[in-house]
Design a protein around this motif. Structure first.
Motif, PDB file in Angstrom:
ATOM      1  N   ASP A 182       0.789  -0.954  -0.110  1.00 23.21           N
ATOM      2  CA  ASP A 182       0.092  -0.029  -0.091  1.00 23.21           C
ATOM      3  C   ASP A 182       0.768   1.009   0.074  1.00 23.21           C
ATOM      4  O   ASP A 182       2.082   1.155  -0.090  1.00 23.21           O
ATOM      5  N   VAL A 183       0.346   2.405   0.096  1.00 24.71           N
ATOM      6  CA  VAL A 183       1.032   3.652  -0.116  1.00 24.71           C
ATOM      7  C   VAL A 183       2.000   3.953   0.813  1.00 24.71           C
ATOM      8  O   VAL A 183       3.298   4.129   0.660  1.00 24.71           O
ATOM      9  N   SER A 184       1.771   3.536   2.155  1.00 25.12           N
ATOM     10  CA  SER A 184       2.683   3.847   3.335  1.00 25.12           C
ATOM     11  C   SER A 184       3.934   2.873   3.401  1.00 25.12           C
ATOM     12  O   SER A 184       5.135   3.332   3.368  1.00 25.12           O
ATOM     13  N   LYS A 185       3.675   1.591   2.636  1.00 24.89           N
ATOM     14  CA  LYS A 185       4.757   0.657   2.562  1.00 24.89           C
ATOM     15  C   LYS A 185       5.743   0.941   1.510  1.00 24.89           C
ATOM     16  O   LYS A 185       6.903   0.835   1.473  1.00 24.89           O
ATOM     17  N   LEU A 186       5.036   1.454   0.171  1.00 21.24           N
ATOM     18  CA  LEU A 186       5.808   2.071  -0.958  1.00 21.24           C
ATOM     19  C   LEU A 186       6.811   3.123  -0.347  1.00 21.24           C
ATOM     20  O   LEU A 186       7.729   2.970  -0.739  1.00 21.24           O
ATOM     21  N   THR A 187       6.200   4.127   0.265  1.00 18.50           N
ATOM     22  CA  THR A 187       6.890   5.210   0.747  1.00 18.50           C
ATOM     23  C   THR A 187       8.314   4.695   1.784  1.00 18.50           C
ATOM     24  O   THR A 187       9.297   5.065   1.552  1.00 18.50           O
ATOM     25  N   GLU A 188       7.953   3.795   2.550  1.00 15.83           N
ATOM     26  CA  GLU A 188       8.987   3.260   3.307  1.00 15.83           C
ATOM     27  C   GLU A 188      10.062   2.548   2.693  1.00 15.83           C
ATOM     28  O   GLU A 188      11.261   2.777   2.931  1.00 15.83           O
ATOM     29  N   LEU A 189       9.775   1.780   1.627  1.00 17.73           N
ATOM     30  CA  LEU A 189      10.690   1.203   0.740  1.00 17.73           C
ATOM     31  C   LEU A 189      11.589   2.242  -0.098  1.00 17.73           C
ATOM     32  O   LEU A 189      12.548   2.162  -0.116  1.00 17.73           O
ATOM     33  N   MET A 190      10.760   3.466  -0.597  1.00 16.43           N
ATOM     34  CA  MET A 190      11.435   4.306  -1.294  1.00 16.43           C
ATOM     35  C   MET A 190      12.497   5.199  -0.333  1.00 16.43           C
ATOM     36  O   MET A 190      13.510   5.529  -0.739  1.00 16.43           O
ATOM     37  N   VAL A 191      11.985   5.684   0.631  1.00 16.37           N
ATOM     38  CA  VAL A 191      12.636   6.778   1.606  1.00 16.37           C
ATOM     39  C   VAL A 191      13.752   5.908   2.387  1.00 16.37           C
ATOM     40  O   VAL A 191      14.736   6.509   2.942  1.00 16.37           O
ATOM     41  N   GLY A 192      13.202   4.850   2.996  1.00 21.25           N
ATOM     42  CA  GLY A 192      13.936   4.002   3.601  1.00 21.25           C
ATOM     43  C   GLY A 192      13.559   4.084   5.128  1.00 21.25           C
ATOM     44  O   GLY A 192      14.294   3.528   6.432  1.00 21.25           O
ATOM     45  N   ARG A 193      12.507   4.911   5.345  1.00 21.95           N
ATOM     46  CA  ARG A 193      11.885   4.828   6.803  1.00 21.95           C
ATOM     47  C   ARG A 193      10.560   5.350   6.602  1.00 21.95           C
ATOM     48  O   ARG A 193      10.145   5.897   5.413  1.00 21.95           O
ATOM     49  N   ALA A 194       9.873   5.101   7.709  1.00 21.56           N
ATOM     50  CA  ALA A 194       8.242   5.280   7.552  1.00 21.56           C
ATOM     51  C   ALA A 194       8.127   7.042   7.589  1.00 21.56           C
ATOM     52  O   ALA A 194       8.824   7.887   8.098  1.00 21.56           O
ATOM     53  N   VAL A 195       7.247   7.717   6.492  1.00 15.72           N
ATOM     54  CA  VAL A 195       6.862   8.898   6.528  1.00 15.72           C
ATOM     55  C   VAL A 195       5.722   9.344   6.636  1.00 15.72           C
ATOM     56  O   VAL A 195       4.704   8.450   6.240  1.00 15.72           O
ATOM     57  N   ASN A 196       5.457  10.349   7.510  1.00 14.36           N
ATOM     58  CA  ASN A 196       3.985  10.605   7.586  1.00 14.36           C
ATOM     59  C   ASN A 196       3.379  11.282   6.398  1.00 14.36           C
ATOM     60  O   ASN A 196       3.981  12.429   6.042  1.00 14.36           O
ATOM     61  N   LEU A 197       2.593  10.893   5.861  1.00 14.29           N
ATOM     62  CA  LEU A 197       2.124  11.476   4.423  1.00 14.29           C
ATOM     63  C   LEU A 197       1.015  12.433   4.551  1.00 14.29           C
ATOM     64  O   LEU A 197       0.526  12.981   3.724  1.00 14.29           O
ATOM     65  N   GLU A 198       0.440  12.591   5.655  1.00 13.83           N
ATOM     66  CA  GLU A 198      -0.410  13.434   5.990  1.00 13.83           C
ATOM     67  C   GLU A 198       0.148  15.004   5.791  1.00 13.83           C
ATOM     68  O   GLU A 198       1.192  15.268   6.232  1.00 13.83           O
ATOM     69  N   ILE A 199      -0.599  15.765   5.264  1.00 13.15           N
ATOM     70  CA  ILE A 199      -0.076  17.131   5.134  1.00 13.15           C
ATOM     71  C   ILE A 199      -0.867  17.949   6.104  1.00 13.15           C
ATOM     72  O   ILE A 199      -2.359  17.819   5.685  1.00 13.15           O
ATOM     73  N   GLU A 200      -0.591  18.592   6.851  1.00 14.97           N
ATOM     74  CA  GLU A 200      -1.443  19.202   8.093  1.00 14.97           C
ATOM     75  C   GLU A 200      -2.019  20.451   7.307  1.00 14.97           C
ATOM     76  O   GLU A 200      -1.482  21.175   6.505  1.00 14.97           O
ATOM     77  N   ARG A 201      -3.260  20.838   7.818  1.00 17.97           N
ATOM     78  CA  ARG A 201      -3.866  22.106   7.504  1.00 17.97           C
ATOM     79  C   ARG A 201      -4.254  22.877   8.839  1.00 17.97           C
ATOM     80  O   ARG A 201      -5.262  22.791   9.126  1.00 17.97           O
ATOM     81  N   PRO A 202      -3.405  23.750   9.270  1.00 19.36           N
ATOM     82  CA  PRO A 202      -3.832  24.273  10.705  1.00 19.36           C
ATOM     83  C   PRO A 202      -4.628  25.500  10.454  1.00 19.36           C
ATOM     84  O   PRO A 202      -4.834  25.914   9.321  1.00 19.36           O
ATOM     85  N   ALA A 203      -5.426  25.283  11.566  1.00 19.92           N
ATOM     86  CA  ALA A 203      -6.362  26.392  11.389  1.00 19.92           C
ATOM     87  C   ALA A 203      -5.591  27.848  12.059  1.00 19.92           C
ATOM     88  O   ALA A 203      -4.843  27.723  13.077  1.00 19.92           O
ATOM     89  N   THR A 204      -6.097  28.924  11.340  1.00 17.34           N
ATOM     90  CA  THR A 204      -5.430  30.178  11.575  1.00 17.34           C
ATOM     91  C   THR A 204      -6.674  31.475  11.852  1.00 17.34           C
ATOM     92  O   THR A 204      -7.805  31.014  11.283  1.00 17.34           O
ATOM     93  N   ASP A 205      -6.094  32.360  12.087  1.00 18.65           N
ATOM     94  CA  ASP A 205      -6.940  33.599  11.967  1.00 18.65           C
ATOM     95  C   ASP A 205      -6.951  34.041  10.583  1.00 18.65           C
ATOM     96  O   ASP A 205      -5.936  34.451  10.127  1.00 18.65           O
ATOM     97  N   ARG A 206      -8.057  34.161   9.964  1.00 21.23           N
ATOM     98  CA  ARG A 206      -8.340  34.526   8.546  1.00 21.23           C
ATOM     99  C   ARG A 206      -9.158  35.761   8.487  1.00 21.23           C
ATOM    100  O   ARG A 206      -9.967  35.957   7.443  1.00 21.23           O
ATOM    101  N   SER A 207      -9.025  36.680   9.353  1.00 17.26           N
ATOM    102  CA  SER A 207      -9.946  37.699   9.514  1.00 17.26           C
ATOM    103  C   SER A 207      -9.705  38.692   8.332  1.00 17.26           C
ATOM    104  O   SER A 207     -10.600  39.601   7.737  1.00 17.26           O
ATOM    105  N   GLU A 208      -8.541  38.947   8.108  1.00 12.49           N
ATOM    106  CA  GLU A 208      -8.182  40.454   7.390  1.00 12.49           C
ATOM    107  C   GLU A 208      -7.745  39.795   5.578  1.00 12.49           C
ATOM    108  O   GLU A 208      -7.374  38.914   5.579  1.00 12.49           O
TER     109      GLU A 208
END
Lengths: 318, 510
Positions: B229-255
């Motif tokens: 699966d995706v995470s197994k492939l990434t691990e094979l490719m990079v050599g270690r487990a990679v967190n594939l989640e891209i975070e989307r932090p909540a911020t102040d968007r008033s302006e």
């Protein structure tokens, strides 16, 4: 007021005056079609003028002269090809250098040869000059109007038209021509399609130079009536470079274009003398500048300029 | 083929050295007829080098390549062609003024065919493999996917049955990608052997039968696609487990930071690049821009950055109109805006200059008098090297010698260092491997948290959907919608990229 005879004379003179331009233009088209802008046309024509004249002086044979002029042009184009294809040198710099070298070299040898003659004129034999005369085919040349219009030029003009037609056929009707055009448009694409880019560049540039060389021989042998004069090409090579744009990179169109510019060159003899001669001498160059200006304003859109013109190709470049 | 597995290509201990860089070291690879093999690896892992050796552009220093079981020496693309190997390069190699069929015929042996016969042959080939093309259409009028079809036809016309595709989906919409995969499956069924290079892991999973992984120039084994699966492939490719989640932090968007109103832009040839485009970007927000390449993204970026003058419309930065102002005037207004152009080495950095001088490009006017003070720029370059882990032989080394990921870090780092309020980036991860890409996403998120408004021109829809807060979709210079990233699917964006409005798409498949 203006008689038919007058117009016919003008046209015949225009075609003759356009002949060296035709060679220069067709030769340059071959080079530009593989993406190499060769500004050395003036120089290649000068060297062709010299070798053609020399061979004619020695052999008294027109065919030998033409072949020698062709060979001279080829050798000078080969210098350009080796430097720009082999050593990746800048095309503009090498082209300009070739012009300076070619003109200088031809003048240098010419002056030396003039000094060697007893009469201080380096002159072709009467036998050879008679071979270069306008042809006269019995019956055909005597047809009114048509005969004068079609069958009354010197051998160079017919050679030029035949070469232009062959080049047009080669570029647009054969596989080799298709490959040639692909190289000028996108050499990487041509390379990927397993076309031998370097080989075809050499072939086209060198053949183009040879054709320019014949145009040079016309200048030295016909324009000045068989007497060697320094700077005999006199800027016609430059007009040829501009004519390529005017002809939209098509050898067939170059036939028309060179005769129009030929007309501009001889206009001075057919115009009332009120306007100073200097103006007419200047005219082809003014029109050349105008053609270049219009071409650059129009930009690449709708023009037929080879996409990769002026850039060298190196496979491993990124 | 009838169940029997026939070997198409086998590479045995292939090595290739460039100067003192080992590009490939004892690589083994096996490809059978009737299968699709995915080649996976980070940038610089030697995928393209290996493929170039198979297609005759390079020659291996050591090792043997077997084609159809026979050891062969492939000296040129022509040799590869004779062996039935064809490669589709990442950048298309087509002649723009030629028609599809002229491009297909180009470079083939024999006489030029009469147009009628050539057309018939091309059409027959299309039918055999389920392709669609207009043989007479000139390439410059074609879309990216049409051009790709011509590339495939070019190779098939030469009788190739071993195909290598180098990142074929990088420039396609999801629908076009699916169509390409359909063609590839069709060709697999017809007995072709196919190698596909791609960075997109879910594509690897959907198209391939087996995956060969390269890491740092060595082959790292081959796995059956069905077993990973995706995470197994990434691990094979990079050599270690990679967190594939891209975070989307909540911020102040008033302006509101940037507001674009009815923007119309014409290209230099008079065609319309942008037509009545309106949107806004708030502080602390990443606005993604999706669209097929050439839909007006470039003109949008350049008009906001002040590089081109719009024909009509307003660009308001904190309520101040910037339309028609020069970049210098925009800076003098006290507006800090950072523009990371898509052409990194063309517009962003001067390739022949070192890092220090490239830093100076942005700040040289701050010095007093006619002299340039290089000390601060040098310090900044050193800071960037530390902060972003830029790998370079020295800060004075010309940036063109650096790898793509490092170049991107230099460029992005320089823009971020000027602490902008608005950051415009176009394709910041183009050509970057997975590690570098995630570093870029992190950098952008960091800016977002600081309250910077980010305009992100992207091509990978999966990333756009995860990273951006809202996505604007462009099609032929028109905005087909601005949507919240968590309320839209990839397919819907794909449809909008081909010209359907959000209103129509929302009805179609929610």
């Amino acid at each position: 007021m203006i008689s038919l005879d007058f117009i016919l004379k003008f046209i015949v003179a225009a075609v003759a005056a356009g002949t060296p331009l035709l060679f220069g233009t067709v030769g340059e088209i071959l080079s530009e079609k593989v993406g190499h802008l060769n500004l050395g046309v003036e120089g290649m024509m000068s060297i062709g003028a010299l070798t053609g004249f020399m061979a004619g002086y020695g052999s008294h044979n027109l065919a030998v002269s033409m072949i020698a002029a062709f060979a001279g042009g080829m050798v000078s184009a080969l210098i350009y090809a080796v430097l720009t294809i082999g050593f990746m040198a800048n095309q503009n710099v090498i082209g300009l250098t070739l012009t300076i070298f070619g003109v200088g070299f031809a003048n240098f040898v010419g002056v030396y040869m003039v000094g060697k003659t007893s009469s201080n004129t380096w002159q072709l034999s009467a036998d050879l000059i008679s071979q270069m005369k306008s042809i006269h085919i019995p019956l055909l040349s005597d047809i009114p109007v048509i005969g004068k219009l079609i069958f009354s030029y010197d051998p160079f003009t017919y050679t030029g038209i035949i070469i232009a037609l062959i080049c047009g056929w080669y570029l647009f009707k054969t596989k080799a021509g298709l490959n040639t055009q692909a190289i000028g448009e996108n050499p990487a694409a041509a390379d990927a399609a397993s076309i031998q880019v370097t080989k075809w560049k050499f072939i086209n540039i060198v053949l183009g130079g040879g054709i320019c060389g014949i145009g040079g021989a016309y200048c030295s042998m016909i324009i000045n009536g068989g007497v060697w004069i320094s700077d005999c090409v006199g800027g016609l090579g430059w007009i040829s470079v501009a004519l390529v744009i005017f002809a939209a990179w098509r050898p067939q169109t170059a036939i028309l274009g060179s005769f129009i510019f030929g007309a501009l060159r001889v206009l001075k003899y057919y115009m009332p003398s009120v306007i100073p001669i200097a103006f007419f001498n200047m005219l082809p160059f003014i029109i050349t500048a105008a053609v270049l200006l219009i071409a650059s304003i129009r930009g690449t859109k709708g023009s037929h300029i080879p996409e990769n013109l002026g850039f060298n190709y190196f496979r491993e470049d990124r | 083929m009838g169940g029997e597995v026939k070997n198409a290509i086998r590479c045995e201990k292939i090595s290739k050295v460039f100067g003192n860089v080992i590009a490939n070291e004892k690589i083994d690879l096996e490809l059978n007829y009737g299968e699709i093999l995915a080649l996976l690896g980070e940038n610089g892992s030697g995928k393209t080098t290996l493929m170039n050796m198979i297609s005759g552009i390079y020659h291996p220093d050591e090792g043997t390549i077997y084609v159809n079981g026979e050891p062969v020496s492939i000296q040129s693309p022509l040799d590869a062609q004779k062996l039935g190997i064809g490669m589709i390069h990442q950048h298309f190699k087509l002649v723009n003024i030629f028609s599809a069929m002229e491009n297909i015929e180009l470079g083939t042996p024999g006489k030029k065919l009469p147009p009628k016969e050539l057309r018939a042959r091309v059409t027959a080939l299309c039918e055999k493999y389920g392709l669609e093309t207009d043989p007479l259409k000139p390439v410059h009028d074609m879309s990216v996917s049409e051009k790709q079809t011509v590339e495939i036809l070019k190779i098939l016309y030469r009788g190739a049955n071993i195909l290598i595709l180098d990142e074929p989906t990088a420039v396609l919409t999801p629908q076009e990608t699916e169509k390409l995969f359909e063609i590839l499956r069709h060709m697999r069924a017809a007995g072709c052997a196919i190698i596909i290079i791609t960075h997109k892991l879910n594509e690897v999973l959907s198209i391939s039968d087996r995956v060969t992984i390269l890491r740092k120039g060595r082959s790292f084994g081959t796995v059956k696609t069905a077993e990973v699966d995706v995470s197994k492939l990434t691990e094979l490719m990079v050599g270690r487990a990679v967190n594939l989640e891209i975070e989307r932090p909540a911020t102040d968007r008033s302006e509101e930071v940037l507001k674009v109103v009815d923007l119309c832009v014409e290209r230099s040839d008079g065609s319309t690049a942008l037509e009545d485009v309106s949107f806004h970007v708030n502080r602390g927000e990443i606005l993604g821009v999706a669209g097929i390449a050439g839909s007006g993204q470039k003109e949008l970026c350049e008009s906001i950055a002040g590089l081109i003058t719009p024909k009509k419309g307003a660009i308001l930065y904190k309520k101040e109109n910037m339309a028609g102002k020069t970049p210098r005037e925009i800076i003098e207004l006290g507006i800090s805006m950072s523009f990371v152009p898509e052409d990194r080495l063309g517009m962003g950095l001067v390739a022949g200059m070192g890092m220090t001088d490239n830093m100076l490009l942005k700040t040289y006017t701050r010095g007093k008098g006619a002299f340039v003070d290089r000390a601060p720029a040098k310090k900044m370059a050193e800071t960037l090297v530390d902060k972003f882990g830029i790998v370079t032989a020295g800060i004075e080394m010309p940036v063109r010698m650096m790898s793509g990921g490092n170049v991107q870090k230099v460029l992005l780092g320089r823009e971020i260092e000027s602490s902008p309020d608005l950051l415009i980036t176009a394709y910041p991860v183009r050509g970057l491997d997975i590690n570098s890409s995630y570093l870029v996403y992190d950098l952008l998120n960091e800016q977002k948290k600081k309250g910077v408004a980010v305009l992100y021109i992207g091509e990978d829809l999966d990333v756009l959907l995860q990273l951006c807060d809202r996505i604007a979709v462009l099609c032929h210079g028109r905005l087909t919608g601005v949507v919240d990233a968590d309320k839209v699917t990839k397919e819907q964006i794909g449809l909008m990229m081909t010209g359907e409005n959000w209103e129509e798409v929302r009805e179609y498949g929610g």
